[in-house]
Design a protein around this motif. Structure first.
Motif: not given
Length: 222
Positions: A203-209, A174
């Motif tokens: 999903p990738f974007n939710y991991k970032l959040n 990330l």
């Protein structure tokens, strides 16, 4: 227990049906119905519910075979389909010949009086039959008891303390986070496996959040 046994009986019948598939083999040691990749893929297209019974060990198959199979007695109490219960295998004995020769008949002694000398032998044979039958019932009953206890035992719960093996690699992939952020969030996830598994499935974007919210809370000003 009756309803529970019916469920396992249906499962045993399904397994036997799968064993009879033209391309199937059966691993007698590990209780696995095997199909090669081509036949497996073709079969599962139309029979998705059978996937759990193919190419993997069949749980409790031995116990099911004991309860629902055609033959449950083995060893000293095993009998052929044409043999009466309680009768020992082997050739005729002298005692058996005497019983058959005098079965239901009385003989006369020297004075012409009826003799019942053979009757104790017949009674002894009947006693042996009853003892053998009781032995069979006891043997089968003990086997059934053990098998039913194993089947009825609750399935151990799945291990819930594990985290995904590549969780750390996922965090390092990330962008925008420092090593100290990754170390702190990884330690937090390992200490909370249920959150780690939920994070891993995002999903990738939710991991970032999720990661960014943790860093914002634990590292103010970053």
């Amino acid at each position: 227990i009756k309803n529970h046994l019916k469920t396992w009986q249906r499962r045993y019948q399904k397994i036997n049906r799968l064993r009879n598939l033209s391309a199937a083999n059966f691993d007698e040691e590990n209780f696995i119905v095997t199909l090669d990749s081509e036949h497996y893929n073709d079969y599962i297209k139309d029979h998705k519910n059978d996937a759990d019974f193919l190419n993997k060990p069949l749980e409790h198959f031995g116990e099911m075979a004991t309860i629902f199979g055609n033959s449950m007695a083995t060893g000293k109490y095993a009998k052929g389909s044409s043999e009466p219960l309680g009768m020992e295998q082997g050739g005729d004995t002298e005692e058996g010949e005497d019983v058959r020769a005098n079965d239901g008949l009385s003989t006369a002694d020297d004075n012409g009086a009826p003799s019942s000398a053979s009757r104790p032998k017949k009674a002894k044979t009947v006693d042996n039959e009853e003892e053998g039958f009781i032995g069979v019932l006891k043997y089968v009953g003990e086997k059934l008891s053990v098998a039913i206890e194993k089947i009825a035992a609750p399935t151990p719960p799945a291990v819930e303390n594990d985290v995904p093996e590549d969780l750390f690699e996922t965090l390092t992939s990330l962008p925008g986070f420092e090593e100290r952020h990754i170390s702190a969030y990884y330690a937090y996830l390992v200490a909370n496996p249920h959150i780690a598994r939920a994070f891993y499935k995002l999903p990738f974007n939710y991991k970032l959040n999720w990661f960014a919210m943790y860093v914002s809370d634990k590292f103010p000003g970053c």
